[in-house]
Design a protein around this motif. Structure first.
Motif, short mmCIF file in Angstrom:
data_model
loop_
_atom_site.label_atom_id
_atom_site.label_comp_id
_atom_site.label_asym_id
_atom_site.label_seq_id
_atom_site.Cartn_x
_atom_site.Cartn_y
_atom_site.Cartn_z
N LEU A 240 0.83 -1.21 0.00
CA LEU A 240 0.00 0.00 0.00
C LEU A 240 0.86 1.26 0.00
CD1 LEU A 240 -2.87 -0.96 2.48
CD2 LEU A 240 -2.73 -1.29 0.00
N SER A 241 1.99 1.21 0.70
CA SER A 241 2.88 2.37 0.74
C SER A 241 3.48 2.65 -0.63
CB SER A 241 4.00 2.13 1.76
OG SER A 241 3.47 1.81 3.02
N LEU A 242 3.91 1.58 -1.31
CA LEU A 242 4.46 1.74 -2.66
C LEU A 242 3.37 2.20 -3.63
CD1 LEU A 242 6.76 -1.40 -2.86
CD2 LEU A 242 7.49 0.99 -2.78
N ALA A 243 2.16 1.70 -3.45
CA ALA A 243 1.05 2.12 -4.33
C ALA A 243 0.76 3.60 -4.16
CB ALA A 243 -0.20 1.30 -4.01
N ALA A 244 0.79 4.09 -2.92
CA ALA A 244 0.56 5.51 -2.67
C ALA A 244 1.63 6.36 -3.35
CB ALA A 244 0.53 5.79 -1.17
N ALA A 245 2.89 5.95 -3.21
CA ALA A 245 3.99 6.68 -3.84
C ALA A 245 3.86 6.67 -5.36
CB ALA A 245 5.33 6.08 -3.41
N ALA A 246 3.51 5.51 -5.92
CA ALA A 246 3.37 5.39 -7.36
C ALA A 246 2.22 6.24 -7.89
CB ALA A 246 3.18 3.92 -7.75
N LEU A 247 1.09 6.23 -7.19
CA LEU A 247 -0.06 7.01 -7.63
C LEU A 247 0.24 8.50 -7.61
CD1 LEU A 247 -2.98 5.04 -5.93
CD2 LEU A 247 -2.50 5.19 -8.38
N LEU A 248 0.99 8.95 -6.60
CA LEU A 248 1.37 10.37 -6.58
C LEU A 248 2.27 10.70 -7.75
CD1 LEU A 248 1.21 13.08 -5.08
CD2 LEU A 248 3.26 12.39 -3.81
N SER A 249 3.19 9.82 -8.06
CA SER A 249 4.10 10.06 -9.18
C SER A 249 3.37 10.06 -10.52
CB SER A 249 5.22 9.02 -9.19
OG SER A 249 4.73 7.74 -9.56
N LEU A 250 2.20 9.42 -10.58
CA LEU A 250 1.42 9.34 -11.82
C LEU A 250 0.31 10.38 -11.90
CD1 LEU A 250 1.09 5.45 -12.03
CD2 LEU A 250 2.51 6.90 -13.49
N ASP A 251 0.19 11.20 -10.88
CA ASP A 251 -0.88 12.21 -10.88
C ASP A 251 -0.49 13.40 -11.75
OD1 ASP A 251 -3.42 13.35 -9.94
OD2 ASP A 251 -2.10 14.82 -9.00
N PHE A 252 -1.41 13.85 -12.57
CA PHE A 252 -1.15 14.95 -13.49
C PHE A 252 -0.84 16.25 -12.75
CE2 PHE A 252 -4.35 13.00 -16.77
CZ PHE A 252 -3.58 11.84 -16.82
N MET A 253 -1.66 16.56 -11.74
CA MET A 253 -1.50 17.81 -11.01
C MET A 253 -0.12 17.87 -10.35
SD MET A 253 -2.87 20.74 -9.92
CE MET A 253 -4.65 20.58 -10.07
N HIS A 254 0.27 16.78 -9.72
CA HIS A 254 1.57 16.73 -9.07
C HIS A 254 2.69 16.98 -10.07
CE1 HIS A 254 5.14 14.41 -7.60
NE2 HIS A 254 4.92 15.18 -6.57
#
Length: 556
Positions: A240-254
């Motif tokens: 879950l921790s890696l998923a959170a990091a990956a999702l942030l890295s894939l977010d357009f706004m970020h």
């Protein structure tokens, strides 16, 4: 409380890979690392200006003059000789107000000699000029010793985000440069620290697009492992921790919001840091976190909060959430035998006095630029100005959107577009909005988290953090924009991995949800990458494939 071990593991290797890939993408085409630095002498006084001459080996068709400007405003008039060669004929006149960017002045003439007259205000800075042909190539000039034409290798064929400022960079970058020069700042509608951080990048790297964007880019990179650590404390699960990091890295706004020379990236980074620290206190017992260590943690949290507010006032919203979390944690520790009264007294210092001192000290560049005015007056006047400015701002904006539309992404904000490419059937564009998979799934999971009957402490933490960052915007009457949702994005990501993690634990068939979410987010990131990065692609692809909703203006 979940304990984190710092032994390098396979999960850490995966995290490093995520950060590495994101770092490469973030720095790729971030901006040029060179910009003109020499200036022609404009003189002094009211009539300051200069004349510059350029010659061509033979009569040459010129489409436009392209000029790189710094501070101030200048008027540019272009002359060519008449047929007799005895008189000068004006072919173009334009007021140029670009700030550290290239600006084109149409010419549409043929000549072998040209005169450029520049007159500017007291602050006007002009660095370089060049000439473009009808084929959009740079025309070589013959000009010896003239500072206006001495860096021709830097003249571009088109003004783009890569070689100059765009969107609100014109305010923040200008102010960052003014801080470095000891000049009274132009942009005073936000506290100084964010612009000082931009100035730090300029001081280290140079006064060019890479220099004024690098700090925000590094902040965006740092957010990924920080969210990983926060998720690890919340859930105690590597997946879950890696998923959170990956999702942030894939977010357009970020991605978009940290690659522009604005102050949002350091503000959100500091928000994440203070929540990471406060969660440790919120979940701790006196045995796990002894009293003195707890005080040190709270002191650091207060200092970081002071830095955040010194970047942008919106970090105050995080302070509201921190206050609620602190009270919950202090009451819990009090029930376990620790005196909450003494802790609260210390927190008056940590979250009151210390942030105020840090905030005041961030104004040192203001004080040094105007030593004749008392520091307290400069400081007070700016607080009044900011409050009045933000409270009274009611100007309409084409891309403003109310707070309740942000999670649905009904109105992205369009930062940059290369209009000249549209005629060629191409598009180069930068827009700020969210990854639909990340945002729509995240907000749905946030609602499920809210409706959940038996909430864990982690659930309560996520809900409080999200509410503190998002709900205050419901009471803001000035025009607002979707990028104001940026600080809420980490919390909807945490909500998504929390709910999906629960489902995958309870139901075997739901184990596919998390990898499915990551794959879909990655596919959309690749699809929309052109309108997040300014990459040049076919215009039809942007208009027909990527423009999903009526309010999505993603290019010319």
């Amino acid at each position: 409380m979940h304990r984190i071990t710092y032994r390098f593991s396979r999960a850490h290797a995966v995290l490093c890979l995520i950060v590495l890939v994101y770092t490469v993408l973030s720095f790729w085409n971030l901006g040029d690392a060179l910009a003109p630095v020499t200036q022609p002498d404009l003189g002094e006084g009211e009539g300051r200006g200069c004349l510059s001459y350029a010659a061509f080996p033979e009569p040459t068709a010129l489409d436009s003059l392209i000029l790189y400007k710094g501070l101030g405003t200048c008027g540019v008039t272009v002359y060519i000789p008449d047929e007799s060669g005895d008189n000068w004929v004006e072919v173009s006149r334009q007021v140029c107000d670009a700030i550290y960017a290239w600006e084109e002045i149409p010419l549409a003439c043929t000549t072998n000699l040209i005169c450029v007259s520049i007159g500017g205000d007291a602050q006007a800075e002009v660095y370089e000029a060049g000439f473009l042909s009808e084929e959009r190539t740079v025309v070589p000039v013959l000009s010896e010793g003239d500072a206006l034409f001495d860096e021709q290798e830097l003249v571009p064929t088109m003004a783009t985000y890569r070689n100059g400022t765009y969107f609100d960079e014109i305010y923040h970058v200008r102010t960052a440069y003014e801080h470095l020069q000891g000049i009274s700042p132009y942009e005073i509608s936000h506290p100084p620290l964010g612009k000082l951080l931009i100035a730090l990048g300029i001081a280290v790297c140079g006064m060019h697009p890479l220099g004024w964007r690098i700090v925000g880019c590094l902040c965006g990179i740092a957010m990924i492992p920080i969210l990983y650590l926060l998720a690890k404390r919340l859930f105690g699960r590597e997946d879950l921790s890696l998923a959170a990091a990956a999702l942030l890295s894939l977010d357009f706004m970020h991605f978009t919001q940290t690659r522009i020379g604005l102050i949002d990236a350091p503000a959100v980074l500091l928000v994440l840091l203070v929540y990471l620290l406060m969660y440790r206190y919120y979940r701790s017992t006196p045995e796990e976190l002894p009293y003195r260590q707890a005080l040190g943690l709270l002191a650091l949290c207060g200092a970081l909060m002071g830095l955040g507010i010194s970047v942008k006032w919106t970090v105050v919203y995080a302070a509201l959430g921190l206050a609620v979390l602190f009270v919950i944690g202090a009451v819990r520790r009090h029930r376990l035998g620790e005196s909450a009264y003494h802790t609260c007294l210390w927190c008056v210092l940590f979250f009151g006095v210390v942030p105020l001192v840090i905030y005041f000290l961030s104004y040192l560049p203001y004080f040094m630029a105007d030593p004749a005015t008392p520091a307290w007056k400069i400081f007070w006047d700016n607080q009044v100005y900011m409050l009045t400015y933000h409270g009274g701002l009611d100007a309409a904006h084409a891309f403003s959107s109310p707070w309740y539309t942000w999670p649905l992404m009904l109105r992205p904000i369009w930062y940059y577009g290369a209009k000249a490419l549209a005629a060629e059937g191409l598009c180069s564009s930068i827009a700020a909005f969210g990854n639909p998979v990340v945002w729509w799934c995240g907000i749905l999971c946030m609602l499920l988290l809210l409706l959940k009957r038996r909430k864990t402490r982690a659930d309560v933490f996520i809900l409080i953090g999200f509410a503190a960052q998002y709900l205050p915007w419901a009471f803001i009457t000035r025009p607002t924009f979707i990028y104001h949702f940026f600080a809420s994005v980490p919390f909807i990501i945490l909500a998504a991995v929390s709910i999906i993690g629960d489902l995958s634990t309870r139901y075997q068939r739901c184990k596919i949800l998390l990898p499915g979410l990551l794959i879909c987010a990655a596919v959309l990131f690749v699809m929309f990458y052109p309108v997040l990065s300014g990459a040049i692609v076919d215009r039809g692809y942007v208009m027909q494939v990527l423009s999903w909703l009526p309010g999505w203006v993603l290019g010319y």
